[in-house]
Design an enzyme around this catalytic site. Sequence first.
Site: not given
Ligand code: NPG
Length: 369
Positions: A136, A162-164, A191, A239, A263
């Site tokens: 990510s 995966k691009l934010k 998100n 998610d 998750k």
């Molecule tokens: O590889 O652990 C990883 C990060 C993956 O993007 C990722 N996590 O929105 O899924 C999400 C995000 C996240 C990270 C969300 C930290 C909340 C806390």
Amino acid sequence: MTRVRRIELRLVGLPLVRPFRTSFGIATRKECVVVRVETDGAEGWGECVADIEPDFSSEWNQSAWSAIQMFLGPTLLHEPEVSAESLHDVFGFVRGNPMAKATLVNAVLDAELRRRGESLASYLGAARETIVCGVSVGITETADELRAQVDAYLADGYRRIKLKIAPGVDLDRVAAIRADHPDVLLSVDANAAYTLEDLDVFRALDDLGLLMVEQPLHHEDLVQHAKLQAQIRTDLCLDESIRSSADAAAALELGACRIVNVKQGRVGGVFEARAVHDVCLRAGLPVWCGGMLETGIGRATNLALAAMPGFTLPNDTSASARYFPEDLTEPFVLDGDGTMRVPDGPGIGVVPLPERLEACTLRREVLEA
Ligand code: NPG
């Protein structure tokens, strides 16, 4: 069945290799609650996925600490006998707080499995010994920085990028990466930063051949997502909106998504995560294992989960080096083919390195019966 004699709570802090920016904020370091439970005959470890602030979810480190210290921990210590699976009912008097509950559920299960010498992956019915890993990538200052990071991760061997995204840093950025890498499995994660007013953005993303668009709309919504899914070709993945197997069933019935990010820490632990997996598998929906920048404790748990049969898409189970200069456990490394081995020792198969754990501990408290 066993008796829990002692619960050691720690708040740990680790620097990140680089800041991680999402649509909801910037993480510059990792801080999380780690518990160690002692049962008759074994120890067990659990990592809480809550964060420093209540930005991704309504839980955060202090709320998880308090939920464990004031309610869940004392209740657990008071029970004459528990099994990890019974904790759903034992903790039923506390509404919500799935991240706090998951920490103890996973720790008690880890102790149970260590005692009988079985790995978590085997217990969950693992269908594979290695996990296909994606990565990510946070929002960067510039488009060039993003390209450089993506190139480096692909060189490491990651099998999905995966691009934010967030309003204003979306289409152009994603299109540039797609142009550089026409064949790479590519997805985006918003998100919850958009609304149905942004339909044009999603229609345009439709032309980029994405594996999925993750959680574009409100973090608790299902209905609006169903409306969006009906108007675009790309698969939506949920998610934040999936907090339980009941949510997953509702999402499927509404047509709110075609993929689910599981998750375990978000849904209350590995049992509920297995239930989400089962709902999706029955309906023929693929799932994958998300990440929340976990240390080696949570990563080991996630890898075991991702070995279940329905986890057919690449997972956010990246190498320790993607997150931390030094992990809490022995580092998890990516094999050359972009996979990672599922731990096969008893329980989650790893423990924190004692000196690392001490060095990272910011706060500690022991609860006893
Ligand atoms: O590889 O652990 C990883 C990060 C993956 O993007 C990722 N996590 O929105 O899924 C999400 C995000 C996240 C990270 C969300 C930290 C909340 C806390």
